[in-house]
Design a protein around this motif. Structure first.
Motif: not given
Length: 123
Positions: A29-31, A41-47, A20-23
């Protein structure tokens, strides 16, 4: 997915998480995978969702002072590095202080987005 055919069950446990989580090359990669068990709803690299760099403990816990003078463990370094059986030694506060000191603790820091990040010589 390198696990396919290796006897790993891709429908449960770690195999399912991997699937479920592999590229995969046919998806950016971010879909996320189109599956209700995966966050969409995850925003990659969100501080704002960055975890702290180290564990924090509540105030008021007991504190143990560690020795400032490192005790001699009575075993030559070369013997330990050569794999000579030197017998077990107790891990008391003095020896723990020695391990932590020789592990170098935090050796440098970096600041990014207003947050301090420590770097240690060992994990």
């Amino acid at each position: 997915m390198g696990w396919q055919g290796d006897g790993v069950d891709l429908d449960s446990g770690a195999g399912l998480l991997h699937r479920l989580t592999s590229y995969v090359p046919d998806r950016e990669w971010d879909v996320p995978m189109d599956d209700p068990r995966v966050r969409h709803d995850l925003v990659p690299n969100d501080p704002g969702t960055r975890p702290p760099p180290m564990k924090a403990y509540p105030d008021g816990l007991p504190v143990i002072g560690l020795a400032r003078d490192l005790p001699d463990p009575g075993v030559p370094t070369t013997a330990v590095l050569a794999g000579v059986d030197c017998g077990a030694q107790p891990l008391d506060a003095a020896q723990l202080g020695r391990v932590l000191f020789l592990g170098a603790g935090v050796v440098r820091t970096m600041e990014r987005d207003g947050q301090q990040f420590p770097f240690r010589a060992s994990g």
